[in-house]
Each structure stands twice: as C-alpha cells, then as structure tokens.
Design a protein around this motif. Structure first.
Motif, PDB file in Angstrom:
ATOM      1  N   ASP A 172      29.444  23.813   2.772  1.00  0.00           N
ATOM      2  CA  ASP A 172      30.346  23.658   4.107  1.00  0.00           C
ATOM      3  C   ASP A 172      29.620  23.345   5.278  1.00  0.00           C
ATOM      4  OD1 ASP A 172      31.974  23.994   5.720  1.00  0.00           O
ATOM      5  OD2 ASP A 172      33.181  25.615   5.035  1.00  0.00           O
ATOM      6  N   ASN A 173      29.673  21.988   5.570  1.00  0.00           N
ATOM      7  CA  ASN A 173      28.927  21.707   6.864  1.00  0.00           C
ATOM      8  C   ASN A 173      29.623  22.087   8.202  1.00  0.00           C
ATOM      9  OD1 ASN A 173      26.699  20.434   7.944  1.00  0.00           O
ATOM     10  ND2 ASN A 173      27.496  18.308   7.889  1.00  0.00           N
ATOM     11  N   ALA A 174      30.886  22.728   8.358  1.00  0.00           N
ATOM     12  CA  ALA A 174      31.359  23.116   9.389  1.00  0.00           C
ATOM     13  C   ALA A 174      31.740  22.144  10.433  1.00  0.00           C
ATOM     14  CB  ALA A 174      30.591  24.070  10.178  1.00  0.00           C
ATOM     15  N   GLY A 175      32.570  21.175   9.802  1.00  0.00           N
ATOM     16  CA  GLY A 175      32.959  19.756  10.537  1.00  0.00           C
ATOM     17  C   GLY A 175      34.084  20.159  11.297  1.00  0.00           C
ATOM     18  N   HIS A 176      34.868  20.998  11.290  1.00  0.00           N
ATOM     19  CA  HIS A 176      35.766  21.363  12.521  1.00  0.00           C
ATOM     20  C   HIS A 176      34.988  22.132  13.640  1.00  0.00           C
ATOM     21  CE1 HIS A 176      38.775  23.920  14.778  1.00  0.00           C
ATOM     22  NE2 HIS A 176      39.911  22.993  14.059  1.00  0.00           N
ATOM     23  N   ASP A 177      33.943  22.794  13.296  1.00  0.00           N
ATOM     24  CA  ASP A 177      33.224  23.617  14.353  1.00  0.00           C
ATOM     25  C   ASP A 177      32.459  22.541  15.053  1.00  0.00           C
ATOM     26  OD1 ASP A 177      32.279  25.861  15.721  1.00  0.00           O
ATOM     27  OD2 ASP A 177      30.584  25.779  14.679  1.00  0.00           O
ATOM     28  N   ILE A 178      31.842  21.754  14.721  1.00  0.00           N
ATOM     29  CA  ILE A 178      31.035  20.699  14.992  1.00  0.00           C
ATOM     30  C   ILE A 178      31.614  19.917  15.907  1.00  0.00           C
ATOM     31  CG2 ILE A 178      29.574  18.546  14.494  1.00  0.00           C
ATOM     32  CD1 ILE A 178      28.794  19.790  11.869  1.00  0.00           C
ATOM     33  N   GLY A 179      33.162  19.392  15.600  1.00  0.00           N
ATOM     34  CA  GLY A 179      33.997  18.785  16.392  1.00  0.00           C
ATOM     35  C   GLY A 179      34.433  19.366  17.441  1.00  0.00           C
ATOM     36  N   ARG A 180      34.493  20.663  17.659  1.00  0.00           N
ATOM     37  CA  ARG A 180      34.949  21.710  18.710  1.00  0.00           C
ATOM     38  C   ARG A 180      33.671  21.727  19.551  1.00  0.00           C
ATOM     39  NH1 ARG A 180      34.826  26.860  18.736  1.00  0.00           N
ATOM     40  NH2 ARG A 180      34.553  26.942  16.604  1.00  0.00           N
ATOM     41  N   ARG A 181      32.518  22.025  18.878  1.00  0.00           N
ATOM     42  CA  ARG A 181      31.353  21.984  19.818  1.00  0.00           C
ATOM     43  C   ARG A 181      30.953  20.984  20.576  1.00  0.00           C
ATOM     44  NH1 ARG A 181      27.021  25.807  16.400  1.00  0.00           N
ATOM     45  NH2 ARG A 181      25.905  25.415  18.323  1.00  0.00           N
ATOM     46  N   ALA A 182      31.154  19.763  20.110  1.00  0.00           N
ATOM     47  CA  ALA A 182      30.930  18.429  20.333  1.00  0.00           C
ATOM     48  C   ALA A 182      31.910  18.019  21.634  1.00  0.00           C
ATOM     49  CB  ALA A 182      31.156  17.235  19.526  1.00  0.00           C
ATOM     50  N   ALA A 183      33.159  18.381  21.587  1.00  0.00           N
ATOM     51  CA  ALA A 183      34.069  18.173  22.494  1.00  0.00           C
ATOM     52  C   ALA A 183      33.769  19.252  23.922  1.00  0.00           C
ATOM     53  CB  ALA A 183      35.504  18.860  22.180  1.00  0.00           C
ATOM     54  N   ARG A 184      33.435  20.261  23.768  1.00  0.00           N
ATOM     55  CA  ARG A 184      32.566  21.245  24.820  1.00  0.00           C
ATOM     56  C   ARG A 184      31.519  20.921  25.499  1.00  0.00           C
ATOM     57  NH1 ARG A 184      33.227  27.159  21.805  1.00  0.00           N
ATOM     58  NH2 ARG A 184      35.527  27.286  21.603  1.00  0.00           N
ATOM     59  N   ARG A 185      30.721  20.187  24.698  1.00  0.00           N
ATOM     60  CA  ARG A 185      29.365  19.471  25.295  1.00  0.00           C
ATOM     61  C   ARG A 185      29.856  18.566  26.018  1.00  0.00           C
ATOM     62  NH1 ARG A 185      23.822  20.830  23.873  1.00  0.00           N
ATOM     63  NH2 ARG A 185      23.845  22.984  22.787  1.00  0.00           N
ATOM     64  N   LEU A 186      30.610  17.620  25.586  1.00  0.00           N
ATOM     65  CA  LEU A 186      31.216  16.354  26.230  1.00  0.00           C
ATOM     66  C   LEU A 186      31.859  16.807  27.625  1.00  0.00           C
ATOM     67  CD1 LEU A 186      31.462  13.408  26.487  1.00  0.00           C
ATOM     68  CD2 LEU A 186      33.715  13.384  25.523  1.00  0.00           C
ATOM     69  N   LEU A 187      32.886  17.668  27.722  1.00  0.00           N
ATOM     70  CA  LEU A 187      33.402  18.295  28.874  1.00  0.00           C
ATOM     71  C   LEU A 187      32.374  18.742  29.947  1.00  0.00           C
ATOM     72  CD1 LEU A 187      36.266  20.271  27.224  1.00  0.00           C
ATOM     73  CD2 LEU A 187      36.577  18.089  28.379  1.00  0.00           C
ATOM     74  N   ASP A 188      31.417  19.636  29.202  1.00  0.00           N
ATOM     75  CA  ASP A 188      30.060  19.885  30.234  1.00  0.00           C
ATOM     76  C   ASP A 188      29.431  18.666  30.850  1.00  0.00           C
ATOM     77  OD1 ASP A 188      30.891  22.572  29.667  1.00  0.00           O
ATOM     78  OD2 ASP A 188      29.272  23.012  28.090  1.00  0.00           O
ATOM     79  N   ARG A 189      29.572  17.711  30.037  1.00  0.00           N
ATOM     80  CA  ARG A 189      28.678  16.646  30.428  1.00  0.00           C
ATOM     81  C   ARG A 189      29.567  15.593  31.352  1.00  0.00           C
ATOM     82  NH1 ARG A 189      24.080  14.743  30.075  1.00  0.00           N
ATOM     83  NH2 ARG A 189      23.625  16.622  28.470  1.00  0.00           N
ATOM     84  N   ILE A 190      30.635  15.600  31.275  1.00  0.00           N
ATOM     85  CA  ILE A 190      31.733  14.949  32.088  1.00  0.00           C
ATOM     86  C   ILE A 190      31.481  15.698  33.510  1.00  0.00           C
ATOM     87  CG2 ILE A 190      33.955  14.210  32.745  1.00  0.00           C
ATOM     88  CD1 ILE A 190      34.305  14.086  29.704  1.00  0.00           C
ATOM     89  N   ALA A 191      31.505  17.031  33.597  1.00  0.00           N
ATOM     90  CA  ALA A 191      31.184  17.733  34.751  1.00  0.00           C
ATOM     91  C   ALA A 191      29.987  17.734  35.544  1.00  0.00           C
ATOM     92  CB  ALA A 191      31.628  19.341  34.284  1.00  0.00           C
ATOM     93  N   ASP A 192      28.824  17.375  34.635  1.00  0.00           N
ATOM     94  CA  ASP A 192      27.463  17.350  35.186  1.00  0.00           C
ATOM     95  C   ASP A 192      26.919  16.367  34.321  1.00  0.00           C
ATOM     96  OD1 ASP A 192      25.175  17.429  36.405  1.00  0.00           O
ATOM     97  OD2 ASP A 192      24.715  19.467  35.489  1.00  0.00           O
ATOM     98  N   PRO A 193      27.078  14.863  34.672  1.00  0.00           N
ATOM     99  CA  PRO A 193      26.448  13.945  33.801  1.00  0.00           C
ATOM    100  C   PRO A 193      24.763  13.882  33.691  1.00  0.00           C
ATOM    101  CG  PRO A 193      28.152  12.945  35.301  1.00  0.00           C
ATOM    102  CD  PRO A 193      27.936  14.262  35.730  1.00  0.00           C
TER     103      PRO A 193
END
Length: 342
Positions: free
Chosen positions: A288-309
C-alpha cells in the motif's frame, strides 16, 4: 433575460457593490445583517459570480494544473482523489492533462498551464521531460507527487518510500521460505529505488545468486511479457515481486496461461494497493503506497507554496504498508509436481 449582475444584487440588498464583493470573498469585515441581506439577494436572483472577472480583480484563477504521467495507471486515481478533496476544500479547482498525450502530440502541456495562469502546478509520476517541469517551476508554484524527480530548488516532492516498500515485499517472500525470487522492474527513479530495495534484501539474506531482475514497462502487457520470460526459464522463480499492481496482474495472467497455480506454484506481490489488487477474484498481495495520503499532502504543500513561493523545497515520504492477501504462500515441496510437471 440577461443574467443578474453584482449591481442587481447590491440594489436588491440595499448595499454598495463593494460590500457585495466583500461578502462573496468571505470577508469578516461585514456586519451580520448586511451579510444576510446580500446572501438572500444572491439566492433570490440566482446570481453566479463571473469567474473571469474575479480572476482579473484578484489576480488569481483559483485553478491548479495537474500533469499526470499516464491516466491509465489506477494508482493515480487514488492520488487524485486525495489531491482534489484538499484543493476543493480550499476553493481551488484542477485542470488535468495526460503526459502520455503530451508525448504523443509533442506538446509541452506545462506551458499550456502557465499560459492559463494557473495558481499552481502538480506533476504526478515520472515525466519524460523533467526540463518542462523545471521551466514551469520558475514561473508558478510547483509540487512533484508520486516520484522523486526532478529535484529542483523551491519545489516540494511528496512520494512514498519506494525502497522501504520493496524491502517489505521481498522480506515477506523470504519469510515464507522463497529463495529464488524475481523482480519485474519499473522505470525512472521510482523503478530504481524499488529494484534497489529488492536487491538489498536479497543480498542481506545471502540470496544474490538466486535473485533475478526482468525489465517491465509499468503496464499489464509489460508485466505479462516479463513474467512469460521469467516463468519459461529452465529454473523459474517460485515468487515474483512486480513493480506495480498492473504488472502484477499481467504476471498473474502469464502464470495461469502457463498452467501455474497462484499461490500454489508461484507467489506474487504487486505494488500500490490499487482497486485491482482488491478485486476478490485477484486478491493480490501488494504494498500500500498511500496514494490518497500522498495526494492530500501534495495539495497541502502546494497551498503552502502558493502562500510563500520562495520557501525552500523539501521531500516528504509516506511510509508504505504490506497488504497480505491471497497470492502469496510458502513454496511447494520440490517433490510436489505442479500441473505442468515443473
């Protein structure tokens, strides 16, 4: 009839257009009674904000470009589910592009995303042209998900620990008593990491001489062809660890075609724990490679990066888990003939 405008909403609610804009943006600087009046007017008139006009005023499109390596891979569906749920909750929508089509047409879809002025970009899986991601990352906040390449400044990577996952699969097969184990290998950095984990465990157990690696191409057909080569050899393996579930299903088809019982004559492990592995008539042991969790964490990282590029890039790895199902078992005794007489 013309569609209602923000001016119509303001007149119905008895407020200014600027106050309507504040309410629609979710501002907390509006008195409750004024907010209720505006929302009531919006509902009565059936007003829908003009997305293009809002994008111009806010200098944001509230969209995220997602470039997938190959839409046919079912693991990406689970990653997208986690990704979309997190982005949607933050008021963002996704624009999806297939990297396979990108290769076929010879187009750079990351360039299309930047032309559309997306707020961010997520590259999913091993892409054939890392340079395109590098160019896009210089213009828009970018996250790489599900793989470990390319490594770029100010770009986050969110992936599974592929080497650890391969170790779990191989240790499981050795623990069952298998000694002659084969690996159907993948491509790119992920393929190399999973192969490295497999070979390391075989070496640690003194089994390097009985370890076989056969190259696949990440597809069911590639897994089938690789398994046919492996299982037709004079000294065929008693267990196969496939790069992903699709290759594992291909290997299962090859085994059945050659008259081998799974897991009686051959144990089989996949990777990714996709819906394929969970089908009752397959019931594939997998990682189990935790695909759903990877997607969720990737979205959070992107939101943080949009706020602070300008924030430094980082690597976040999820821990894989072995899911033992019905395709692995101890090897049969040497004097117990299979249906093919091997």
């Amino acid at each position: 009839m013309r569609p209602p405008t923000i001016r119509d909403v303001a007149e119905r609610a008895g407020v200014s257009k600027s106050l309507v804009s504040l309410v629609l943006r979710g501002s907390q600087q509006v008195r409750p009674e004024k907010r209720r009046a505006v929302l009531a007017a919006v509902e009565e008139l059936g007003y829908r904000p003009n997305a293009a006009a809002r994008s111009l005023s806010e200098r944001r499109t509230r969209t995220v470009g997602v470039l997938l390596n190959d839409l046919r891979n079912p693991w990406f569906v689970e990653l997208l589910d986690g990704l979309n749920s997190e982005l949607y909750a933050s008021g963002l929508r996704t624009l999806l592009a297939d990297g396979r089509l990108n290769r076929r047409l010879g187009e750079d879809l990351t360039h299309t995303f930047t032309e559309l002025r997306v707020d961010g970009l997520i590259a999913v899986g091993t892409l054939p042209d890392p340079a395109a991601v590098r160019t896009a990352a210089a213009r828009v906040p970018t996250v790489v998900a599900g793989t470990r390449e390319p490594v770029l400044p100010n770009v986050d990577i969110v992936a599974g620990d592929d080497e650890l996952g391969a170790r779990l699969a191989t240790e499981h097969l050795i623990g069952l008593g298998h000694r002659h184990i084969a690996h159907i290998a993948g491509q790119g950095v992920v393929g190399e990491l999973r192969r490295r984990g497999f070979e390391a465990v075989m070496r640690e157990h003194g089994l390097s001489g009985s370890a076989t690696v056969e190259q696949g191409d990440l597809t069911e057909e590639g897994g089938y062809r690789a398994a046919v080569r492996l299982l037709s050899a004079p000294h065929r393996p008693t267990a196969v660890f496939a790069f992903n579930d699709m290759a594992g299903v291909g290997a299962l088809s090859a085994a059945e075609e050659l008259g081998l019982r799974v897991p009686g004559d051959l144990s089989l492990v996949g990777y990714d724990n996709t819906y394929l592995a969970r089908l009752r008539h397959l019931w594939l042991t997998t990682v189990d490679n935790a695909g759903h969790d990877i997607g969720r964490r990737a979205a959070r990282r992107l939101l943080d990066r949009i706020a602070d590029p300008a924030r430094p890039g980082g690597v976040a790895l999820t821990a894989p888990v072995l899911e033992v199902r019905g395709t692995t078992a101890p090897p049969r005794p040497a004097d117990w003939p299979s249906r093919t007489g091997h």
